[in-house]
Design an enzyme around this catalytic site. Sequence first.
Site, mmCIF file in Angstrom:
data_model
loop_
_atom_site.group_PDB
_atom_site.id
_atom_site.type_symbol
_atom_site.label_atom_id
_atom_site.label_comp_id
_atom_site.label_asym_id
_atom_site.label_seq_id
_atom_site.Cartn_x
_atom_site.Cartn_y
_atom_site.Cartn_z
ATOM 1 N N TYR A 213 -1.441 -1.046 10.287
ATOM 2 C CA TYR A 213 -1.510 -1.410 8.859
ATOM 3 C C TYR A 213 -0.226 -0.952 8.150
ATOM 4 C CZ TYR A 213 -3.637 -1.336 4.127
ATOM 5 O OH TYR A 213 -3.949 -1.516 2.801
ATOM 6 N N SER B 201 0.861 -1.186 0.000
ATOM 7 C CA SER B 201 0.000 0.000 0.000
ATOM 8 C C SER B 201 0.892 1.229 0.000
ATOM 9 C CB SER B 201 -0.852 -0.014 1.272
ATOM 10 O OG SER B 201 -1.428 1.254 1.494
#
Lengths: 253, 260
Positions: A157, A144
């Site tokens: 995350y 990401s």
Amino acid sequence: MSRLLNKVAIITGAASNPSLGRSIALRFAAEGAKLVITDIDEEGLAQRQQELLDLGAEVLAMPQNVVDENRWQQVVDATVERFGRIDILVNNAGMVSMKPICEYSAADYDLQMDVNIRSVFIGCQKVIPVMAKSGGGSIVNLSSVGGLKGIPNVSIYGIAKAGVRNFSKSVAMEYARQGIRCNSVHPGVIDTNIQNVSRRENPEGFKAIGESIPVGRLGRPEEVADCVLFLASDESSYVTATELVVDGGLMAQ
Amino acid sequence: MRFSGKTALVTGGAKGIGAGICKMLVQQGAKVIIADIDTAAADSLAAELGNNAVGLQLDVCEEGQWQAAIDYTESHCGQLDILIQSAGISRPASIEDADLNEWRDHMRVHGEGAFLGCKYAVASMKKTGGGSIVNISTVESIRPGPLFTCYGAAKAAQDAVTKTVALHCGEKGYNIRCNSVHPAATYTPLLQQYLDAAEDPATLEKIYAGMQPLNRIATVEEVANCVLFLASEESSFMTGHQMYVDGGVLAKPYPSGEGA
């Protein structure tokens, strides 16, 4: 189209709709790949399997909690039993839960690290020996932009996705001589179900990120799938240990 | 086909990576303008590639020639959809050996060349709804070796042009994407020159190969595949990105390899 003709691909986290996993599976199927799709959501997975069968694809669907080591072994064994080999692994399954750092619990930490990075570690560990035996393959790990820069309220995350980036390089280094390539894909803000979590739990942050995308729009899951296809295919035969950033220019700023 | 109806202008298109890109673009349906300072070589490649390729004189440092190249493209092909900037020079020299002329040559071809190419391409593409620009850079812009003072600096300047063009065009809503491709050692005439000049070419080739985790030198086709991906609609959400086509070398903590 036959850019993945007769290649065998495992894609985790393929059930949700709309999602990156679903778009990747559809794209791979259109290019002639034989697919093994997995997800923890059995009902969604069955729908995806039907969708792919309707397109004429060869599909094996297996419910899978990607954190479970034994289940990974079963997925790999079943893939080999059905298709004889593994050419492509797409570690796509992931999750995010948003909170300021001081509000996360240790359990929040463990869950997000397990689902986002432990899963990738185990998946690679189980698949690499099979891949190496048939002369190599391509591993694509979904990271990401959150694994490249600091984004508020997604700290855990972010750790996990930064880990995915670096782990992908380690895999690439250790297994290059066995014909295995490994790269990470770093989507920016893509219009999937995971963004609905973001919209709901962190509306201000979601709006801010959306407004900061240079091309002025969110990405479509199909646009990420095209990038994953490129890395999975032989067209990227000299590309390994690197990142593909699919973010509408977010990280170029 | 993937590039049916598209027109691409490729600088440095007559030889090396540029020529590989031209071949692949024609094979996949594009009309290709092979722009090169060596017009004879560009014409010769165009003749080989058939009716969908044409050679064109272009010194990327000359603004007037850029204007003429874009005018030619618009009048003969309708519009410019893809610009690939592959023209380049590389003459390795350390800070002690390179003189100011070498520095200026490298900065002109890579810095000014990319600047002018992007400037004229953006002006053209924004009139017709967008396009894709791919600038060929190098691993030396990211991690320059000691002999790449001029080349590394010039390519880093080019990289900054790539990113700023991406950001500007995004913000303006032009639908023009701009990305760079960063190859490591690739089998080109330039590499062949380095090998030929070595006392023991076979050993040097092994050294170059061994620097990459994949333990081999890239083919032109492998680099061209990446360029075509960025030129195509498949990369429609990618802009301002630096794509490495380097066999993994930039991910290593040091550039040397087992062959070195």
